[in-house]
Scaffold this motif. Structure first.
Motif, mmCIF file in Angstrom:
data_model
loop_
_atom_site.group_PDB
_atom_site.id
_atom_site.type_symbol
_atom_site.label_atom_id
_atom_site.label_comp_id
_atom_site.label_asym_id
_atom_site.label_seq_id
_atom_site.Cartn_x
_atom_site.Cartn_y
_atom_site.Cartn_z
ATOM 1 N N ASP A 1 30.129 9.428 23.073
ATOM 2 C CA ASP A 1 29.336 9.852 24.224
ATOM 3 C C ASP A 1 28.306 10.890 23.771
ATOM 4 N N CYS A 2 27.456 10.469 22.834
ATOM 5 C CA CYS A 2 26.509 11.398 22.219
ATOM 6 C C CYS A 2 25.149 10.746 22.022
ATOM 7 N N GLU A 3 24.213 11.525 21.519
ATOM 8 C CA GLU A 3 22.867 11.066 21.185
ATOM 9 C C GLU A 3 22.811 10.735 19.694
ATOM 10 N N LEU A 4 21.791 9.992 19.287
ATOM 11 C CA LEU A 4 21.630 9.660 17.867
ATOM 12 C C LEU A 4 21.565 10.903 16.983
ATOM 13 N N SER A 5 20.921 11.939 17.472
ATOM 14 C CA SER A 5 20.787 13.174 16.677
ATOM 15 C C SER A 5 22.135 13.852 16.435
#
Length: 87
Positions: free
Chosen positions: A57-61
């Motif tokens: 549940d995160c962003e690519l960064s």
């Protein structure tokens, strides 16, 4: 170069094992080769990146970062060596 150091830090911080990534993520399970590629900063598919973002549940960064290649020097977007105005 693309580095997956943030991914390695994330699984360490959250205490997530590679066993979990292989067997407990349902439709997003990763295989051994994919996990090995992530651990060695090798290329992975966008499907894998999508799976990781869903698992964590995160962003690519949060799972990857761009590090400029050391041997490319100052290259423009078209790949040509840029001139240094100080010469």
């Amino acid at each position: 170069m693309i580095s997956f150091a943030p991914f390695r830090e994330l699984i360490k911080k959250r205490k997530i094992s590679t066993y979990f990534l292989r067997t407990k993520c349902g439709e997003y399970n990763l295989d051994n080769k994919t996990i090995d590629r992530l651990m060695n900063d090798d290329s992975v598919t966008t499907y894998t990146l999508n799976s990781l973002c869903n698992i964590f549940d995160c962003e690519l960064s949060d799972i990857m970062e761009f590090l400029p290649d050391k041997d490319h020097g100052n290259r423009s977007a078209n790949g040509k060596q840029e001139k240094n105005d100080n010469n």
